[in-house]
Design an enzyme around this catalytic site. Structure first.
Site, PDB file in Angstrom:
ATOM      1  CE1 TYR A 131     135.550  35.225  15.908  1.00  0.00           C
ATOM      2  CE2 TYR A 131     134.178  33.659  14.708  1.00  0.00           C
ATOM      3  CZ  TYR A 131     134.424  34.945  15.153  1.00  0.00           C
ATOM      4  OH  TYR A 131     133.524  35.951  14.857  1.00  0.00           O
ATOM      5  CG  PHE A 191     132.403  45.065   8.383  1.00  0.00           C
ATOM      6  CD1 PHE A 191     131.645  45.862   7.537  1.00  0.00           C
ATOM      7  CD2 PHE A 191     132.049  43.708   8.514  1.00  0.00           C
ATOM      8  CE1 PHE A 191     130.558  45.344   6.838  1.00  0.00           C
ATOM      9  CE2 PHE A 191     130.971  43.183   7.825  1.00  0.00           C
ATOM     10  CZ  PHE A 191     130.216  44.002   6.997  1.00  0.00           C
ATOM     11  CB  ILE A 234     138.749  45.106  25.030  1.00  0.00           C
ATOM     12  CG1 ILE A 234     139.300  43.895  24.257  1.00  0.00           C
ATOM     13  CG2 ILE A 234     137.881  46.001  24.165  1.00  0.00           C
ATOM     14  CD1 ILE A 234     138.222  42.881  23.857  1.00  0.00           C
ATOM     15  CB  ILE A 265     134.071  29.611  -6.955  1.00  0.00           C
ATOM     16  CG1 ILE A 265     133.561  31.043  -7.203  1.00  0.00           C
ATOM     17  CG2 ILE A 265     132.984  28.723  -6.365  1.00  0.00           C
ATOM     18  CD1 ILE A 265     132.290  31.153  -8.028  1.00  0.00           C
ATOM     19  CB  ILE A 283     137.035  38.801  13.412  1.00  0.00           C
ATOM     20  CG1 ILE A 283     137.982  39.492  12.430  1.00  0.00           C
ATOM     21  CG2 ILE A 283     136.378  39.793  14.339  1.00  0.00           C
ATOM     22  CD1 ILE A 283     137.251  40.144  11.266  1.00  0.00           C
TER      23      ILE A 283
END
Ligand SMILES: NC(=O)c1ccc[n+]([C@@H]2O[C@H](COP(=O)([O-])OP(=O)(O)OC[C@H]3O[C@@H](n4cnc5c(N)ncnc54)[C@H](O)[C@@H]3O)[C@@H](O)[C@H]2O)c1
Length: 308
Positions: free
Chosen positions: A138, A9, A50, A197, A74
């Site tokens: 993370y 992204f 990587i 929500i 992520i």
């Protein structure tokens, strides 16, 4: 210029801007989360992990002066479920990139850190001196890299800028799983579904548009700046505001489904970009309405492609 995670992204939006500014760009991405279709056709592409030894071969062949290191695991929840994998990609993979950068005399590395390192804010807006309180693997792995960047600067004189993003949104954000709230709301509402929500929706977030984030990366490359800085808007947007704005842009009469608060969710978070303004001359240029319009156009296009 070498961009890791350039099929993802944020990385692919950075690649597009660099190519628009006539930089020669090479992308490293394993495609574990990114898409081949996101990669600018003018970029040279290496499908490499990587963590792989092949990274040094790519650096040796391409000899970049600058590295924008976006590739990462992520997902916060995956980092809790499998912290070894998170650390392996985000820490060990990054050290592999830093070693290749050292061997090939890279001048500067631009790195995306995250607001995930602050935990529940003790004051607002969050600045670069705000205490850190990581609550996931993370957060720990993203911050650990900032220490390594400092070490490679002092031992090997590789310049660096660590950009601590607030909530980035925009075209190409993944709406599956725990993707960004903007991506999820847009896709749901385009399909006439009611989005969830959590809590009362009055929690404040700081949404920064991906094109502004790409510009911050460009300025970090082109300036003499070094160190850590926030990339954010300092705008206080509630989840309810976000829902209303998307609904208005779409012109749809959809109601949100309110459900209980998620454990561990931070109540309010917004950050100041004063340091980035002073050091890079950067400031956000896109209003939330403009950014959401562009994002919705993108998801409309995807929906149309899927229907054809
Ligand atoms: N999205 C946000 O709001 C946000 C906020 C703060 C920081 N960040 C950071 O920005 C960067 C980009 O995030 P994004 O939202 O674009 O995510 P993304 O998943 O779309 O992009 C990450 C890219 O890295 C690639 N990748 C993952 N593991 C790899 C590996 N081992 N080897 C090679 N490539 C690998 C993926 O295929 C993907 O293309 C990440 O470092 C992330 O931590 C994102």
């Amino acid at each position: 210029m070498l961009v890791t995670g350039g099929a993802g992204f944020i990385g692919s939006n950075i690649v597009d801007l660099l190519i628009e500014k006539n930089y020669e760009v090479c992308v490293i991405d394993s495609l574990i989360h990114g898409k081949r279709s996101n990669i600018n056709p003018k970029a040279k592409f290496y499908e490499v992990d990587i963590r792989d030894k092949k990274v040094i071969e790519v650096f040796d062949e391409y000899r970049p002066d600058f590295v924008v290191h976006n590739a990462a695991q992520i997902s916060v929840s995956n980092s809790v479920k499998d912290p070894v994998n998170d650390a392996d990609i985000n820490i060990m993979g990054t050290i592999n990139i830093l070693e290749a950068a050292k061997k090939c005399n890279v001048k500067k590395i631009i790195y995306p850190a995250s607001a995930a390192i602050f935990g529940e804010p003790v004051y607002l807006p969050i600045d670069e001196k705000h205490p850190l309180d990581m609550i996931s693997g993370y957060g720990v792995s993203k911050h650990t890299v900032e220490h390594y960047l400092k070490v490679y600067k002092s031992l090997n004189n590789i310049d660096y800028v660590s950009l601590r993003y607030s909530n980035v949104y925009g075209p190409r954000q993944d709406s599956s799983g725990e993707g960004g709230v903007v991506a999820i709301f847009c896709e749901k509402m385009l399909n006439d579904e009611s989005p969830f929500i959590y809590g009362d929706g009055e929690q404040i977030r700081d949404f920064v548009f991906v094109e502004d984030v790409a510009k911050a990366n460009l300025l970090a490359i082109e300036s003499n700046a070094n160190g850590i800085m926030n990339i954010c808007t300092n705008n206080k947007v509630t989840v309810n505001d976000l829902f209303e704005t998307i609904r208005n842009v779409l012109g749809k009469d959809i109601k949100a489904t309110y459900t209980s608060e998620r454990e561990g969710d931070i109540k309010n978070s917004y950050m100041t970009y004063k340091k980035a303004k002073d050091s890079l001359g950067w400031q956000p240029e896109t209003t939330i309405e403009e950014g959401l319009r562009k994002t919705i156009e993108y998801y409309k296009g995807i929906k149309q492609d899927n229907n054809n």
